[in-house]
Design a protein around this motif. Structure first.
Motif, short mmCIF file in Angstrom:
data_model
loop_
_atom_site.label_atom_id
_atom_site.label_comp_id
_atom_site.label_asym_id
_atom_site.label_seq_id
_atom_site.Cartn_x
_atom_site.Cartn_y
_atom_site.Cartn_z
N ARG A 174 -7.38 -3.44 -10.13
CA ARG A 174 -7.39 -2.59 -8.94
C ARG A 174 -6.92 -3.40 -7.74
O ARG A 174 -7.22 -4.59 -7.63
CB ARG A 174 -8.79 -2.03 -8.68
CG ARG A 174 -8.85 -1.07 -7.50
CD ARG A 174 -10.30 -0.72 -7.13
NE ARG A 174 -10.95 0.06 -8.16
CZ ARG A 174 -11.99 -0.37 -8.88
NH1 ARG A 174 -12.46 -1.59 -8.68
NH2 ARG A 174 -12.54 0.39 -9.78
N TRP A 175 -6.19 -2.73 -6.83
CA TRP A 175 -5.70 -3.38 -5.62
C TRP A 175 -6.21 -2.62 -4.39
O TRP A 175 -6.33 -1.40 -4.41
CB TRP A 175 -4.16 -3.39 -5.59
CG TRP A 175 -3.56 -4.17 -6.72
CD1 TRP A 175 -3.33 -3.73 -7.98
CD2 TRP A 175 -3.16 -5.54 -6.68
NE1 TRP A 175 -2.80 -4.74 -8.76
CE2 TRP A 175 -2.68 -5.87 -7.97
CE3 TRP A 175 -3.16 -6.53 -5.69
CZ2 TRP A 175 -2.20 -7.13 -8.29
CZ3 TRP A 175 -2.67 -7.78 -6.02
CH2 TRP A 175 -2.20 -8.08 -7.30
N GLN A 176 -6.52 -3.40 -3.32
CA GLN A 176 -7.02 -2.81 -2.08
C GLN A 176 -6.13 -3.22 -0.91
O GLN A 176 -5.74 -4.38 -0.79
CB GLN A 176 -8.45 -3.25 -1.79
CG GLN A 176 -9.06 -2.59 -0.56
CD GLN A 176 -10.48 -3.05 -0.30
OE1 GLN A 176 -10.77 -4.25 -0.39
NE2 GLN A 176 -11.37 -2.10 0.00
N THR A 216 -7.54 1.91 -2.06
CA THR A 216 -7.44 1.21 -3.34
C THR A 216 -6.56 2.00 -4.29
O THR A 216 -6.48 3.23 -4.23
CB THR A 216 -8.82 1.02 -3.97
OG1 THR A 216 -9.41 2.30 -4.21
CG2 THR A 216 -9.73 0.19 -3.07
N HIS A 240 -8.81 -6.35 -6.20
CA HIS A 240 -10.10 -5.75 -5.88
C HIS A 240 -10.80 -5.33 -7.17
O HIS A 240 -11.18 -4.18 -7.37
CB HIS A 240 -9.90 -4.54 -4.96
CG HIS A 240 -11.16 -4.00 -4.37
ND1 HIS A 240 -11.97 -4.71 -3.51
CD2 HIS A 240 -11.77 -2.78 -4.53
CE1 HIS A 240 -13.01 -3.97 -3.15
NE2 HIS A 240 -12.91 -2.79 -3.77
N MET A 284 -1.54 -5.80 -0.02
CA MET A 284 -2.73 -5.50 -0.82
C MET A 284 -3.23 -6.76 -1.51
O MET A 284 -2.48 -7.71 -1.72
CB MET A 284 -2.42 -4.42 -1.86
CG MET A 284 -1.82 -3.14 -1.29
SD MET A 284 -1.71 -1.80 -2.48
CE MET A 284 -3.41 -1.24 -2.52
N CYS A 293 0.84 -1.19 0.00
CA CYS A 293 0.00 0.00 0.00
C CYS A 293 0.88 1.25 0.00
O CYS A 293 1.79 1.37 0.84
CB CYS A 293 -0.92 0.00 1.21
SG CYS A 293 -1.93 1.49 1.37
#
Length: 372
Positions: A25-27, A34, A16, A13, A6
C-alpha cells in the motif's frame, strides 16, 4: 525505480504497509490518500508473444500445454500492425506477392535490408499495387516478377522509376512451357536461349542474346505457324512454344530485361537482376513461419505476416508504443461502420490498406476458436 505519484493530487507517495492480500500500500505525503499500484505487464507479454511467433516453438510446448499462453496472447491477435509510410528514397526496391487464399494476397515491398511496405488485397490488381506504392517514396529501380497489374500501377505512381524484370522468372516462364527436357529441337534451342538470360554480364552480351533470340524466331516461324484440325477446329500445333516465344517477345519490347546492365545505374553500384532478395529473404521465411504455426485461420495468417513484416521494418516501435498506437479489431470495425453507414472516413479506410472487406474476415458463430 520511478517515484510513485498520487492519483488524486499528484504528490509523492511513501510505503504504507500492505493490504490483507499482501499487496503493498502507498500513501500520499500531501493529501494522505492511500492506494495500491499494479505493475502493467502487457508490454512484456506482447514481447513474449512476438518472440513465439518468430520462433519454431509450438503452443503445446509452452507452460500449461499452451493454455496459459493462449489466454495471455488472445488480446494481441486483435491488433493490426500497420505499415509505416516510407519517405526515404531507396535505390532498389523489390516487390512481390504471397498468396494466403484464393482471394487474399499480401503484396510486400522490401529493400536489401528492411521491409518498407505491405498491403492486403484480393488480387494483384493495379489498384492494389498502387495502394502499396503510394506509401513508399519512388525508388530508382524496382525489381519485379511481372505480376498482373504491376506495370499499370508503376506508370501511375512511380513513373520515373526504372523496372528490372526478374530474369529468373523470365526463364521460369519459358521452362514451364518447354520443360527441362524438350522433345522438339525448337523447344531445346529456346530453352537454352532462355537459360542464357541468367549469365549475361554486359550490354554487349545482352545485344548478342537479343540477336540469337531474333534468329530463333525467324528460323522457326514457319514451324510455329503449323496448324492441325482438333475437334473440328484448326488450332496451332505448338501452342506452348508460341506462348514461351510471346513471353520473351513482350519482355524484349518492354526493355526491362537488362536494366541491371545500364551504365548510368551502375555508377551508383550494382543492380540485382533477380528478385531473389524478396523470394528467399522474405517469402521463404514467411512460408516457413506459417508452416511452423500451421492451423491458423486466414485472419491470423494475415496478421502473422503483418507482424513479421512490421518487426523487419527499419525502426519498429517498442511493445508499449505498439499497444498504444496500433489499431485493433474494434477500432477498425468502428471505422468501417462509419464509412458504410454515414459514408464518412473513406480516405481513412483506404489508408488501413485491406481491399479484403471486413466481413470476409469477421463472421459470428457459436463456437470458440482459441487454437484458430
Amino acid at each position: 525505480m520511478a517515484a510513485k505519484r498520487c492519483p488524486v493530487c499528484g504528490g509523492k507517495m511513501k510505503g504504507h504497509g500492505r493490504t490483507a492480500k499482501g499487496t503493498k500500500r502507498w500513501q500520499c505525503m500531501s493529501c494522505a490518500a492511500t492506494t495500491t499500484h499494479k505493475v502493467d505487464t502487457t508490454a512484456k507479454s506482447l514481447k513474449g508473444f512476438l518472440a513465439w511467433l518468430l520462433s519454431p516453438s509450438r503452443q503445446a510446448d509452452m507452460p500449461g500445454a499452451g493454455r496459459s499462453f493462449r489466454r495471455s496472447s488472445e488480446d494481441f491477435w486483435r491488433i493490426w500492425p500497420i505499415a509505416p509510410a516510407c519517405d526515404e528514397i531507396h535505390r532498389v526496391v523489390h516487390v512481390d506477392g504471397i498468396w494466403l487464399g484464393r482471394k487474399a494476397v499480401m503484396l510486400i515491398a522490401c529493400t536489401k535490408d528492411h521491409v518498407v511496405g505491405w498491403h492486403l488485397a484480393r488480387s494483384e490488381s493495379s489498384q492494389a499495387w498502387a495502394a502499396l506504392m503510394a506509401r513508399i517514396a519512388p525508388p530508382d529501380v524496382v525489381v519485379s516478377d511481372g505480376g498482373s497489374g504491376f506495370e499499370k500501377a508503376r506508370r501511375a505512381v512511380w513513373p520515373a522509376t526504372r523496372v528490372q524484370r526478374c530474369t529468373f522468372h523470365a526463364f521460369g516462364q519459358v521452362k514451364r512451357c518447354t520443360t527441362t527436357r524438350p522433345r522438339l529441337q525448337a523447344g531445346a534451342e529456346l530453352y537454352g536461349i532462355a537459360k542464357d538470360l541468367l549469365r549475361l554480364e554486359s550490354l554487349d552480351e545482352a545485344a548478342g542474346w537479343l540477336a540469337s533470340f531474333a534468329r530463333w524466331c525467324a528460323e522457326w516461324d514457319g514451324f510455329l505457324k503449323e496448324k492441325a484440325i482438333i475437334d473440328g477446329r484448326a488450332q496451332f500445333k505448338h501452342e506452348r512454344l508460341r506462348k514461351a516465344r510471346r513471353s520473351l517477345e513482350r519482355l524484349a519490347r518492354a526493355g526491362t530485361l537488362f536494366t541491371y546492365l545500364d551504365a548510368k545505374l551502375l555508377e551508383g553500384g550494382a543492380v540485382p537482376a533477380t528478385n531473389n532478395r524478396i523470394e528467399g529473404g522474405v517469402n521463404a521465411q514467411l512460408r516457413e513461419m506459417l508452416r511452423r504455426h500451421r492451423g491458423m485461420g486466414l485472419e491470423r495468417r494475415i496478421k502473422a505476416i503483418s507482424w513479421w513484416c512490421y518487426l523487419h521494418t527499419e525502426c519498429p516501435l517498442p511493445a508499449a508504443d505498439i499497444l498504444r498506437e496500433m489499431p485493433t479489431d474494434e477500432s477498425i470495425a468502428a471505422l468501417y461502420r462509419d464509412a458504410e453507414g454515414a459514408k464518412k472516413s473513406e480516405g481513412a479506410v483506404a489508408r488501413w490498406g485491406a481491399a479484403v472487406t471486413w466481413n470476409d474476415l469477421h463472421t459470428s458463430g457459436p463456437w470458440r476458436s482459441d487454437w484458430n
